[in-house]
Design an enzyme around this catalytic site. Sequence first.
Site, short mmCIF file in Angstrom:
data_model
loop_
_atom_site.label_atom_id
_atom_site.label_comp_id
_atom_site.label_asym_id
_atom_site.label_seq_id
_atom_site.Cartn_x
_atom_site.Cartn_y
_atom_site.Cartn_z
N HIS A 1 4.05 -4.22 9.27
CA HIS A 1 3.99 -4.13 10.74
C HIS A 1 2.72 -4.74 11.32
O HIS A 1 2.58 -4.78 12.53
CB HIS A 1 4.12 -2.64 11.13
CG HIS A 1 5.15 -1.92 10.31
ND1 HIS A 1 6.48 -2.24 10.36
CD2 HIS A 1 5.04 -0.93 9.37
CE1 HIS A 1 7.16 -1.47 9.51
NE2 HIS A 1 6.30 -0.67 8.89
N ASN B 1 7.86 -5.59 -0.91
CA ASN B 1 7.82 -4.45 0.01
C ASN B 1 6.37 -4.35 0.48
O ASN B 1 5.51 -3.84 -0.24
CB ASN B 1 8.24 -3.16 -0.70
CG ASN B 1 8.25 -1.99 0.29
OD1 ASN B 1 7.72 -2.09 1.40
ND2 ASN B 1 8.83 -0.87 -0.12
N TYR C 1 11.15 8.78 1.07
CA TYR C 1 11.07 7.74 0.05
C TYR C 1 11.68 8.13 -1.30
O TYR C 1 11.69 7.31 -2.22
CB TYR C 1 9.60 7.31 -0.13
CG TYR C 1 9.00 6.75 1.15
CD1 TYR C 1 9.53 5.61 1.74
CD2 TYR C 1 7.93 7.39 1.79
CE1 TYR C 1 9.00 5.10 2.93
CE2 TYR C 1 7.39 6.89 2.98
CZ TYR C 1 7.94 5.74 3.53
OH TYR C 1 7.42 5.25 4.71
N ASP D 1 1.27 -15.39 6.53
CA ASP D 1 0.74 -16.73 6.24
C ASP D 1 0.78 -17.03 4.75
O ASP D 1 1.11 -18.15 4.33
CB ASP D 1 -0.71 -16.85 6.72
CG ASP D 1 -0.81 -17.05 8.23
OD1 ASP D 1 0.24 -17.27 8.88
OD2 ASP D 1 -1.94 -16.98 8.76
N PRO E 1 0.80 -1.23 0.00
CA PRO E 1 0.00 0.00 0.00
C PRO E 1 0.84 1.28 0.00
O PRO E 1 1.90 1.34 0.62
CB PRO E 1 -0.81 -0.11 1.31
CG PRO E 1 -0.04 -1.05 2.17
CD PRO E 1 0.61 -2.02 1.21
N ASN E 2 0.32 2.24 -0.72
CA ASN E 2 0.88 3.59 -0.82
C ASN E 2 2.17 3.68 -1.64
O ASN E 2 2.67 4.78 -1.86
CB ASN E 2 1.11 4.21 0.58
CG ASN E 2 -0.18 4.33 1.35
OD1 ASN E 2 -1.17 4.83 0.81
ND2 ASN E 2 -0.21 3.85 2.57
N HIS F 1 12.64 -2.68 1.87
CA HIS F 1 12.10 -1.38 2.24
C HIS F 1 13.00 -0.29 1.69
O HIS F 1 14.23 -0.43 1.69
CB HIS F 1 12.02 -1.23 3.77
CG HIS F 1 11.09 -2.23 4.37
ND1 HIS F 1 9.73 -2.09 4.31
CD2 HIS F 1 11.33 -3.40 5.00
CE1 HIS F 1 9.16 -3.13 4.89
NE2 HIS F 1 10.12 -3.96 5.31
N LEU F 2 12.37 0.77 1.26
CA LEU F 2 13.13 1.93 0.79
C LEU F 2 13.84 2.59 1.96
O LEU F 2 15.02 2.93 1.89
CB LEU F 2 12.17 2.94 0.14
CG LEU F 2 11.45 2.42 -1.11
CD1 LEU F 2 10.09 3.07 -1.26
CD2 LEU F 2 12.30 2.65 -2.34
N SER F 3 13.11 2.76 3.05
CA SER F 3 13.67 3.44 4.23
C SER F 3 14.24 2.40 5.20
O SER F 3 13.93 1.21 5.11
CB SER F 3 12.58 4.26 4.92
OG SER F 3 11.56 3.40 5.42
N GLU G 1 12.29 -9.52 1.92
CA GLU G 1 11.51 -8.33 2.28
C GLU G 1 12.37 -7.11 1.97
O GLU G 1 13.55 -7.09 2.35
CB GLU G 1 11.20 -8.42 3.78
CG GLU G 1 10.48 -7.22 4.34
CD GLU G 1 10.32 -7.36 5.87
OE1 GLU G 1 10.50 -8.46 6.43
OE2 GLU G 1 10.01 -6.32 6.48
N ARG H 1 7.44 0.97 13.39
CA ARG H 1 8.00 0.47 12.12
C ARG H 1 9.16 -0.48 12.33
O ARG H 1 9.67 -1.09 11.39
CB ARG H 1 8.50 1.63 11.26
CG ARG H 1 7.39 2.50 10.73
CD ARG H 1 7.95 3.50 9.73
NE ARG H 1 7.08 4.65 9.67
CZ ARG H 1 6.00 4.74 8.89
NH1 ARG H 1 5.66 3.74 8.10
NH2 ARG H 1 5.25 5.82 8.91
N ARG I 1 4.97 11.14 -2.47
CA ARG I 1 4.70 10.88 -1.06
C ARG I 1 5.98 11.04 -0.23
O ARG I 1 7.01 10.42 -0.55
CB ARG I 1 4.22 9.43 -0.97
CG ARG I 1 4.28 8.79 0.35
CD ARG I 1 4.17 7.27 0.22
NE ARG I 1 3.99 6.72 1.53
CZ ARG I 1 4.32 5.48 1.88
NH1 ARG I 1 4.83 4.66 0.98
NH2 ARG I 1 4.14 5.06 3.10
N ALA J 1 3.07 -0.58 4.84
CA ALA J 1 2.67 -0.58 6.26
C ALA J 1 2.15 -1.95 6.73
O ALA J 1 2.12 -2.22 7.93
CB ALA J 1 1.63 0.50 6.51
N ARG K 1 13.48 4.07 12.40
CA ARG K 1 12.34 4.99 12.33
C ARG K 1 11.46 4.87 13.58
O ARG K 1 11.93 4.45 14.63
CB ARG K 1 11.56 4.76 11.02
CG ARG K 1 12.43 5.06 9.78
CD ARG K 1 11.64 4.97 8.50
NE ARG K 1 10.53 5.93 8.49
CZ ARG K 1 9.51 5.87 7.62
NH1 ARG K 1 9.47 4.91 6.72
NH2 ARG K 1 8.55 6.77 7.66
#
Length: 153
Positions: free
Chosen positions: A85, A79, A28, A92, A15-16, A105-107, A103, A116, A23, A82, A112
């Site tokens: 978390h 990725n 990001y 599953d 998402p996002n 992540h950009l950040s 997995e 997160r 954003r 959110a 953080r």
Amino acid sequence: MAESPKPRVLVVHGPNLDRLGSREKEIYGDMSLADLNEEIRAVAAKLGLDCDIFQSNAEGDLVSKINSSGDAFDFLVINPGAYTHTSHALQDAIRASSLPAIEVHLSNIGAREPFRRHSVIAPACLGSIAGFGTFSYLMALEMALSLLEVREE
Ligand code: DQA
């Protein structure tokens, strides 16, 4: 001699991530999702990987995509945004797919806000790459190739 089929990698954006480039640019970066996907495709092609990309803002759609991908792909790069978390359903689904997964992540989620710093997805993955902006995805593709090559030996 017939060429051996290319390893198939599914890249999933949660998402996002469709809002990349507009954003929270200070976190990001300013690359759009379309441009990131172009880079992912270019690097995958250079590495000799067959790559599909999927983005959704909906947890159920992400779960359904992973559920239908176990036989269609050899590796998952995800990725989860959110949902990293919160989503036991995604954890599953990754486990049920039996796909080896990284997995990304950009950040640097470890540096953080406290919420997160914990990933409920991590237990279903071989490892994670976080904090290198769009390079996190590109590094994950390289790692996927190395891991698939090791498995084949
Ligand atoms: C993110 C980190 C998450 O905490 C956040 O909710 C995102 C993006 C990252 O790539 O840094 O949407 O997954």
